[in-house]
Design a protein around this motif. Structure first.
Motif, PDB file in Angstrom:
ATOM      1  N   CYS A  95       0.775  -1.232   0.110  1.00  0.00           N
ATOM      2  CA  CYS A  95      -0.066   0.037  -0.041  1.00  0.00           C
ATOM      3  C   CYS A  95       0.831   1.372   0.020  1.00  0.00           C
ATOM      4  O   CYS A  95       0.341   2.444  -0.448  1.00  0.00           O
ATOM      5  N   ALA A  96       2.162   1.198   0.492  1.00  0.00           N
ATOM      6  CA  ALA A  96       2.899   2.268   0.284  1.00  0.00           C
ATOM      7  C   ALA A  96       3.270   2.892  -0.988  1.00  0.00           C
ATOM      8  O   ALA A  96       3.868   2.115  -1.598  1.00  0.00           O
ATOM      9  N   GLY A  97       3.124   3.713  -1.322  1.00  0.00           N
ATOM     10  CA  GLY A  97       3.297   4.684  -2.721  1.00  0.00           C
ATOM     11  C   GLY A  97       2.382   4.017  -3.684  1.00  0.00           C
ATOM     12  O   GLY A  97       2.517   4.430  -4.892  1.00  0.00           O
ATOM     13  N   LEU A  98       1.436   3.386  -3.555  1.00  0.00           N
ATOM     14  CA  LEU A  98       0.326   2.827  -4.463  1.00  0.00           C
ATOM     15  C   LEU A  98      -0.570   3.824  -4.725  1.00  0.00           C
ATOM     16  O   LEU A  98      -1.356   4.450  -3.600  1.00  0.00           O
ATOM     17  N   ASP A  99      -0.994   4.300  -5.801  1.00  0.00           N
ATOM     18  CA  ASP A  99      -1.941   5.379  -6.350  1.00  0.00           C
ATOM     19  C   ASP A  99      -2.650   4.691  -7.564  1.00  0.00           C
ATOM     20  O   ASP A  99      -2.251   5.154  -8.668  1.00  0.00           O
ATOM     21  N   PRO A 100      -3.697   4.054  -7.637  1.00  0.00           N
ATOM     22  CA  PRO A 100      -4.288   3.258  -8.855  1.00  0.00           C
ATOM     23  C   PRO A 100      -5.074   4.820  -9.469  1.00  0.00           C
ATOM     24  O   PRO A 100      -5.650   5.548  -8.781  1.00  0.00           O
ATOM     25  N   PRO A 101      -4.978   4.639 -10.817  1.00  0.00           N
ATOM     26  CA  PRO A 101      -5.456   6.025 -11.498  1.00  0.00           C
ATOM     27  C   PRO A 101      -7.100   5.400 -11.707  1.00  0.00           C
ATOM     28  O   PRO A 101      -7.309   4.212 -11.790  1.00  0.00           O
ATOM     29  N   GLU A 102      -7.619   6.631 -11.996  1.00  0.00           N
ATOM     30  CA  GLU A 102      -8.974   6.467 -12.389  1.00  0.00           C
ATOM     31  C   GLU A 102     -10.031   5.412 -11.461  1.00  0.00           C
ATOM     32  O   GLU A 102     -10.858   4.937 -12.181  1.00  0.00           O
ATOM     33  N   THR A 103      -9.807   5.744 -10.282  1.00  0.00           N
ATOM     34  CA  THR A 103     -10.604   4.823  -9.371  1.00  0.00           C
ATOM     35  C   THR A 103     -10.357   5.401  -7.830  1.00  0.00           C
ATOM     36  O   THR A 103      -9.147   5.605  -7.544  1.00  0.00           O
ATOM     37  N   ASN A 104     -11.688   5.181  -7.058  1.00  0.00           N
ATOM     38  CA  ASN A 104     -11.465   5.656  -5.613  1.00  0.00           C
ATOM     39  C   ASN A 104     -11.763   4.388  -4.887  1.00  0.00           C
ATOM     40  O   ASN A 104     -11.787   4.616  -3.572  1.00  0.00           O
ATOM     41  N   GLU A 105     -11.557   3.428  -5.220  1.00  0.00           N
ATOM     42  CA  GLU A 105     -12.149   1.948  -4.784  1.00  0.00           C
ATOM     43  C   GLU A 105     -10.693   1.869  -3.576  1.00  0.00           C
ATOM     44  O   GLU A 105     -11.058   1.312  -2.441  1.00  0.00           O
ATOM     45  N   PHE A 106      -9.544   2.177  -4.025  1.00  0.00           N
ATOM     46  CA  PHE A 106      -8.325   1.944  -3.216  1.00  0.00           C
ATOM     47  C   PHE A 106      -8.612   2.738  -2.041  1.00  0.00           C
ATOM     48  O   PHE A 106      -8.199   2.215  -0.662  1.00  0.00           O
TER      49      PHE A 106
END
Length: 590
Positions: A95-106
């Motif tokens: 989870c550290a440094g993860l930023d999935p594009p085009e979604t707020n599910e994360f």
């Protein structure tokens, strides 16, 4: 390994792992997910490949599966709770440094679920830890280590994301873990809360009152019910962090827990007086304004204390240097005085010994003299007594004349010094007057150069009149020649006489210079007791006849000094020079 660090990354490995997880049973999934650690280690943190690996884990739903796996009971899984701890660490790393594009599910679902599941896992480990009564059991110690590792992973997960901190503080699982009497687990939970509050102080302002009151109730309960100093320090530090992030908590503490202030007294002397003093001052303030004023006052007082300490240390440094200098000078002065006193004592002792020796020698000489006088006829005894009286009178006269001569010599010396000083002053005054006269002459010449034409014509007329009034008479040439020859003869005779006079004057000046030099040498001559070989060579004559005469006189004096008194009664010792030498010798031997 070098190729992996350089970025050799194979996306097919994550895809293969995702296919294995999808085809495996639930009990084997946790063991398979442990392979994610090797995949994450393929690239250093923060590199583009590391971000690509985390994004692929999210894309193939491995992160979601990892979050769900943490809810399982790991007592039946291969590796047990150690596997759960490793999976928790892998989850926080993914989870550290993860930023999935085009979604707020994360951010909206995955991260809150991950935080809850980590808290659930921690709670399960805590329950099993509490069930073991033996404090020295290796299983209990391992469970405590696993519990702390999971809380650390939780702290790593929520620290970069402020929104998760509020979710964490609202969690029922956090409150359940805090409701325990065990000291070690309580300290670990309070450490997690402290890290969360420091990472996002604003989260306490959005916390509901019931959750805030529940946390405060538990902290105050631990302060009142526990006697462990480490637990009391952790609870006190947590309350201070919360009041610093949300100052209105001070009013809640004063109104809701009125007995907390007297309760602080039982913790005095437990090793955390600074935290205890800060909490006591906050409780005494009572309001937010007073807390802020007290904080500013404490800050000012701390600055003053630091400055005063600095100034005092600086003054002490200067005082130490000054004291060292004073002590050194005092000891040096005291040592000098002691040395002077020792020299004076030594000189006094030496003088005393010399006086005793002289008295003994005088008594011995008188005894021998009386013994010898008994064997002499009466006429010779009277003659000897008369001679002794004459010698004594002569000695007194010699001492007085020497004293008078030295006195006159000192007066002449002072007069000579005054004469030289006067001559020097006169010479300087004459030089000053000459320079002054020359300066006036230069000024007059300058003034003459500045005369006007009318004044110059007037002065030239006066000069012409003076020359006409005092014109030189016409003298015949023969008369002038006669005058010249007379002057030439007078000059020749004068030059002949002048050579003799110059020679006499030169001799006189040489004698005066020699007398001055001898006088200076006599004035600066050392005492006889302090004379050295160089001084003797300095006062010795370089003339062979003079040196021979001096040696002869010295030998005669020494021979006369060594004679007994009855040997000096004959007529051969009536010579005046020999008597004077004999009297001088008696004066030295007295």
């Amino acid at each position: 390994m070098a190729a992996q660090i350089l970025g050799d990354y194979d996306p097919g490995r994550i895809l293969k792992l995702a296919a294995e997880v999808a085809d495996s049973s639930d009990s084997k999934v946790p063991v398979l997910l442990l392979q994610l650690r090797d995949i994450l280690d393929m690239a250093p943190a923060g590199s583009p490949n590391a971000r690509k690996i985390r994004l692929d884990i999210w894309t193939y739903d491995l992160l979601q599966v990892l979050v769900l796996v943490l809810r399982q009971d790991f007592s039946t899984i291969q590796g047990g709770w150690a596997t759960a701890v490793k999976l928790a660490q892998i989850l926080s790393t993914c989870c550290a440094g993860l930023d999935p594009p085009e979604t707020n599910e994360f951010y909206d679902l995955t991260l809150p679920s991950a935080a809850d599941n980590l808290l659930i896992l921690s709670r399960r480990i805590q329950v099993r830890y509490d069930k073991i009564a033996d404090q020295s059991s290796l299983i209990k110690l391992q469970l405590l280590k696993d519990f702390r590792s999971v809380l650390d992973a939780t702290s790593w997960l929520i620290s970069p994301i402020p929104a998760l901190i509020g979710h964490l503080l609202h969690s029922q699982y956090l409150l359940q873990m805090l409701l325990t009497d065990d000291v070690e687990t309580s300290r670990s939970v309070m450490s997690l809360i402290q890290n969360a509050v420091r990472a996002n102080p604003a989260a306490l302002r959005t916390l509901e009152e019931k959750f805030l009151f529940s946390l405060l109730d538990e902290f105050v309960y631990k302060l009142s019910a526990s006697s462990d100093s480490t637990l009391g320090r952790s609870a006190t530090r947590t309350i201070l962090d919360m009041t610093e992030a949300h100052p209105t908590i001070v009013e809640i503490l004063c109104s809701r827990f009125k007995g907390l202030r007297p309760l602080m007294g039982k913790w005095s002397g437990k090793g955390f007086e600074r935290e205890l003093s800060e909490l006591t001052n906050l409780l005494d303030a009572g309001t937010v304004e007073r807390v802020e004023s007290q904080r500013l006052h404490d800050a000012a007082r701390k600055i003053q204390a630091v400055y005063r300490g600095y100034r005092m240390r600086k003054q002490l440094t200067k005082a130490n240097k000054a004291m060292s200098t004073l002590q050194r000078s005092f000891r040096k002065k005291r040592a000098g005085k002691e040395q002077e006193q020792a020299v004076l004592r030594q000189q006094a002792e030496l003088q005393h010994q010399l006086r005793i020796r002289r008295q003994r020698a005088l008594r011995e000489a008188r005894r021998k003299e009386l013994y010898l006088m008994e064997s002499l006829p009466a006429p010779q005894v009277n003659k000897h007594i008369t001679q002794q009286q004459n010698n004594a009178a002569t000695k007194i006269q010699k001492i007085w004349r020497g004293h008078n001569s030295r006195k006159k010599f000192q007066e002449e010396k002072d007069t000579r010094v005054q004469y030289r000083a006067a001559a020097l002053i006169q010479r300087q005054v004459r030089l000053w007057l000459e320079r002054r006269q020359r300066a006036k002459l230069d000024e007059s010449l300058m003034f003459a150069q500045q005369l006007s034409d009318e004044r110059r014509v007037q002065l030239q007329g006066k000069i012409r009149e003076f020359r006409e009034m005092h014109a030189v008479r016409d003298i015949p040439r023969e008369k002038l020649k006669e005058h010249h020859e007379n002057a030439q003869s007078v000059l020749t005779s004068h030059m002949m006489r002048r050579a003799a006079s110059l020679k006499a004057d030169q001799r006189r000046r040489a004698l005066l210079a020699a007398l001055d030099t001898d006088a200076e040498m006599m004035l600066s001559a050392p005492k006889l007791g302090d004379a050295s070989e160089e001084d003797i060579q300095l006062f010795s004559s370089k003339s062979v006849p003079v040196a021979a005469k001096a040696r002869h006189s010295h030998a005669e004096n020494m021979r006369a000094m060594n004679l007994q008194w009855y040997q000096k009664l004959g007529d051969e010792f009536q010579d005046g020079g020999l008597q004077d030498d004999f009297q001088e010798n008696n004066a030295y031997n007295f």
